[in-house]
Scaffold this active site. Structure first.
Site, PDB file in Angstrom:
ATOM      1  N   SER A 105       1.898  -8.742 -14.439  1.00 52.81           N
ATOM      2  CA  SER A 105       1.487  -7.870 -15.532  1.00 52.81           C
ATOM      3  C   SER A 105       1.020  -6.384 -14.603  1.00 52.81           C
ATOM      4  O   SER A 105       1.955  -5.742 -14.014  1.00 52.81           O
ATOM      5  CB  SER A 105       0.639  -8.347 -16.490  1.00 52.81           C
ATOM      6  OG  SER A 105       0.380  -7.326 -17.447  1.00 52.81           O
ATOM      7  N   ASP A 246       4.906  -5.329 -16.643  1.00 55.27           N
ATOM      8  CA  ASP A 246       6.017  -6.214 -17.475  1.00 55.27           C
ATOM      9  C   ASP A 246       6.171  -5.815 -18.755  1.00 55.27           C
ATOM     10  O   ASP A 246       6.889  -6.514 -19.521  1.00 55.27           O
ATOM     11  CB  ASP A 246       5.408  -7.710 -17.436  1.00 55.27           C
ATOM     12  CG  ASP A 246       4.148  -7.710 -18.099  1.00 55.27           C
ATOM     13  OD1 ASP A 246       3.451  -6.973 -18.344  1.00 55.27           O
ATOM     14  OD2 ASP A 246       3.824  -9.004 -18.527  1.00 55.27           O
ATOM     15  N   ASP A 248       4.439  -5.377 -21.567  1.00 54.26           N
ATOM     16  CA  ASP A 248       3.523  -5.916 -22.805  1.00 54.26           C
ATOM     17  C   ASP A 248       2.496  -5.026 -23.284  1.00 54.26           C
ATOM     18  O   ASP A 248       2.011  -5.286 -24.071  1.00 54.26           O
ATOM     19  CB  ASP A 248       3.319  -7.352 -22.651  1.00 54.26           C
ATOM     20  CG  ASP A 248       2.203  -7.410 -21.761  1.00 54.26           C
ATOM     21  OD1 ASP A 248       1.872  -6.506 -20.838  1.00 54.26           O
ATOM     22  OD2 ASP A 248       2.036  -8.751 -21.527  1.00 54.26           O
TER      23      ASP A 248
END
Length: 453
Positions: A105, A246, A248
């Protein structure tokens, strides 16, 4: 059951240090394959999608997972670099039995991790993760040669996800006339987000879109918005969009360079969907959500509930309530009417669509929305320090109690160990007359003073 490997968002750590090693990840793929084959109960092989962000270690772990899954008799489809929410979406549309994400992430390139999606494109249930951990205790064995899994690479994965993102706004909506600076954090969205915005008509300039395997999240992305703020002002853009490694998370920047975080984004989407009678219930935030968000939603007669920090817990509360919209201050926004997990590109598009419909700037849309002053300090722990023991330290608790007494009913303190990094997060929120930065620093200094060195 005590978890040894899985945290709040899969398994994460420093590459080359247990458990983020090639041999462990190979066995993790094998364990996942065994659990999937048992749970599907089909005679045909189970099918798994694997995607990754742009870290150099992703190549190694992609191969390790592929080998482990094949040894367990599972077929593998490789997506290459793909945002986490794209993997969730493609897992559903390919009718796969699971999706696997290789990413850490917003962490630096030295870290990596593995997280899983179910066939429905949501995080695995705790019970399934516990089954996988139990399999890891068994000796690795290989299925019969004629039952080994196969692997193939999906060539049009990026194009499929681009079209999905565009489909989350009305067909006739265009972003023509909007000048956007896009920061892809040198991460998994670098080849996708620019196409989405440009195909919808926006004028897009880029930063953080040249990944080299080592620069993911380095000084760019949603956790480092200073670069985007400067670029928006310098280029005279209408707004900036910062994604994380990533894809998100998303943080926005208005034309004046002011940061627009997850609480702001939740407010804008909730207000818009309520006005159009599309909200479908209330909003789920987290313990970190600003008091101002709760107050603003209450004023709009929109129910608001706090979940534990972590998008999986937001999703759990949304499902329990039958609601559609939730998220975190950090920019994980779940738009459940179109996506099953936090999606930075999709969340940004919802705000851009509101700007177009209202014919208003980002700053104008947020006029009147006031958040309480909030300070967040991340205390990085030494390897020898036990998080729980430190939080239970008598002197640390005394300092926290003294700050809480000072705030009274006009503020709050939250100490939270990170589920993905060796950190304790110190959050202090209070009315404008409090110096929340100084209060948070007081607690953080005390925590640092009691660490084991």
């Amino acid at each position: 059951m005590t978890r040894r490997y899985f945290g709040t968002d899969g398994i994460r750590g420093t590459v080359g240090e247990a458990p983020i090693t090639a041999d462990f990840v190979l066995k993790l793929g094998w364990a996942m394959g065994r659990v999937l084959s048992r749970r599907t109960g089909r005679k045909s092989r189970a099918k798994v999608l694997i995607g990754k962000d742009t870290r150099i270690s992703g190549y190694m772990f992609e191969s390790a997972l592929e080998a482990g899954l094949s040894a367990a008799g599972v077929d593998v489809s490789l997506l290459g670099p793909m945002p986490t929410p794209g993997i969730a979406y493609l897992t559903r549309t390919f009718r796969a039995d699971a999706g696997i994400v290789i990413s850490a992430s917003h962490n630096p390139f030295q870290d990596n991790g593995i997280k899983f999606f179910s066939a429905e494109g949501v995080k695995l249930a705790d019970a399934v993760e516990e089954e996988i951990e139990a399999e890891l205790d068994l000796p690795l064995s290989t299925v019969a040669p004629d039952a080994l899994g196969k692997a193939l690479r999906i060539q049009d994965a990026a194009g499929r996800y681009i079209e999905f993102c565009k489909s989350t706004v009305p067909d006739r909506l265009t972003l023509e006339g909007l000048k956007v600076v896009l920061d892809c954090a040198h991460g998994a969205t670098y080849h996708i987000a620019p196409s989405v915005l440009r195909e919808l008509g926006a004028e897009v300039s880029l930063i953080g879109a040249e990944p080299d395997g080592l620069n993911i999240n380095h000084g760019v992305g949603s956790t480092h918005p200073a670069a985007l703020r400067a670029a928006v002002i310098e280029r005279g853009a209408d707004l900036g969009v910062a994604l994380d490694g990533d894809g998100d998370r998303v943080v926005l920047v208005d034309a004046e360079g002011r940061e627009v975080d997850g609480d702001d984004i939740l407010y804008l989407i909730a207000r818009d969907r309520r006005a159009r009678d599309l909200l479908g219930g209330g909003v789920v935030g987290t313990l970190m959500s600003n008091f101002g968000l709760a107050a603003a939603l209450e004023a709009l007669d929109i129910p608001f509930e706090r979940a534990k920090v972590g998008d999986r817990y937001v999703m759990e509360r949304l499902a329990a309530n039958g609601w559609q919209l939730g998220g975190e201050s950090s920019g994980h926004i779940v738009c459940g009417h179109v996506q099953t997990t936090g999606d930075g590109i999709v969340s940004a598009l919802q705000v851009l669509a509101i700007m177009v419909r209202e014919g208003a700037s980002l700053a104008a849309l947020l006029q009147g929305f006031e958040k309480a002053p909030q300070a967040l300090v991340n205390v990085r722990l030494t390897p020898e320090t036990d998080k729980e023991a430190l939080l239970g330290n008598e002197q640390v608790q005394h300092t926290v109690a003294s700050v809480e007494a000072e705030l009274g009913e006009e503020g709050r303190v939250l100490l939270r160990p990170s589920g993905t990094e060796p950190l304790i997060r110190v959050m202090v929120e209070g009315r404008p007359h409090f110096d929340v930065d100084a209060l948070a620093r007081r607690i953080a200094d005390d925590i640092e003073g009691h660490m084991v060195r």
